[in-house]
Design a protein around this motif. Structure first.
Motif, mmCIF file in Angstrom:
data_model
loop_
_atom_site.group_PDB
_atom_site.id
_atom_site.type_symbol
_atom_site.label_atom_id
_atom_site.label_comp_id
_atom_site.label_asym_id
_atom_site.label_seq_id
_atom_site.Cartn_x
_atom_site.Cartn_y
_atom_site.Cartn_z
ATOM 1 N N VAL A 38 47.523 36.101 42.028
ATOM 2 C CA VAL A 38 46.705 37.193 41.491
ATOM 3 C C VAL A 38 45.893 37.848 42.606
ATOM 4 O O VAL A 38 45.873 39.072 42.744
ATOM 5 C CB VAL A 38 45.788 36.701 40.346
ATOM 6 N N HIS A 39 45.245 37.042 43.418
ATOM 7 C CA HIS A 39 44.419 37.613 44.476
ATOM 8 C C HIS A 39 45.249 38.288 45.560
ATOM 9 O O HIS A 39 44.804 39.278 46.155
ATOM 10 C CB HIS A 39 43.468 36.559 45.037
ATOM 11 N N ALA A 40 46.452 37.821 45.780
ATOM 12 C CA ALA A 40 47.352 38.494 46.723
ATOM 13 C C ALA A 40 47.757 39.863 46.188
ATOM 14 O O ALA A 40 47.827 40.840 46.950
ATOM 15 C CB ALA A 40 48.589 37.644 46.987
ATOM 16 N N GLN A 41 47.995 39.967 44.885
ATOM 17 C CA GLN A 41 48.360 41.246 44.276
ATOM 18 C C GLN A 41 47.213 42.245 44.381
ATOM 19 O O GLN A 41 47.421 43.414 44.697
ATOM 20 C CB GLN A 41 48.760 41.058 42.805
ATOM 21 N N ALA A 52 46.258 42.821 37.476
ATOM 22 C CA ALA A 52 46.930 41.677 38.100
ATOM 23 C C ALA A 52 47.051 40.512 37.113
ATOM 24 O O ALA A 52 48.068 39.818 37.091
ATOM 25 C CB ALA A 52 46.175 41.244 39.348
ATOM 26 N N VAL A 53 46.040 40.323 36.289
ATOM 27 C CA VAL A 53 46.087 39.261 35.274
ATOM 28 C C VAL A 53 47.190 39.545 34.264
ATOM 29 O O VAL A 53 47.952 38.644 33.891
ATOM 30 C CB VAL A 53 44.709 39.104 34.581
ATOM 31 N N LEU A 54 47.289 40.796 33.835
ATOM 32 C CA LEU A 54 48.339 41.156 32.880
ATOM 33 C C LEU A 54 49.731 40.949 33.485
ATOM 34 O O LEU A 54 50.651 40.495 32.803
ATOM 35 C CB LEU A 54 48.158 42.599 32.411
ATOM 36 N N GLU A 55 49.900 41.282 34.750
ATOM 37 C CA GLU A 55 51.182 41.063 35.408
ATOM 38 C C GLU A 55 51.454 39.567 35.605
ATOM 39 O O GLU A 55 52.601 39.131 35.534
ATOM 40 C CB GLU A 55 51.217 41.786 36.752
ATOM 41 N N LYS A 62 52.616 32.664 31.022
ATOM 42 C CA LYS A 62 51.414 32.029 30.478
ATOM 43 C C LYS A 62 50.610 33.083 29.749
ATOM 44 O O LYS A 62 50.778 34.281 29.970
ATOM 45 C CB LYS A 62 50.546 31.438 31.596
ATOM 46 N N GLY A 63 49.712 32.649 28.897
ATOM 47 C CA GLY A 63 48.854 33.574 28.178
ATOM 48 C C GLY A 63 47.736 34.109 29.062
ATOM 49 O O GLY A 63 47.403 33.532 30.100
#
Length: 76
Positions: A38-41, A52-55, A62-63
């Motif tokens: 996530v942080h890389a995105q 990023a969380v949605l992706e 995962k949810g």
């Protein structure tokens, strides 16, 4: 747990040893991987954390709540 500490323990093999000993679950590895992805995105693509969380939901199957839980497990 601090992400730098987790990365250091991972690189030295301590996390793997703790896992093999049964002292930690595989969830630690999954959460670490989610956090790093996530942080890389966010950093490389310049997208928002929410996007990023949605992706990550799709990427890791995962949810959304699990992704946020993984991010909150490690602090900067």
């Amino acid at each position: 747990m601090n992400i730098q500490t987790a990365n250091s323990l991972y690189e030295t093999g301590v996390l793997t040893t703790l896992f093999k000993s049964g002292l930690i679950s595989a969830k630690v590895f999954t959460y670490r991987e989610i956090y790093l992805w996530v942080h890389a995105q966010v950093k490389t693509r310049g997208i928002s954390l929410n996007k990023a969380v949605l992706e990550a939901e799709v990427q890791f199957e995962k949810g959304e709540r699990t992704i946020w839980r993984a991010l909150n497990t490690f602090t900067q």
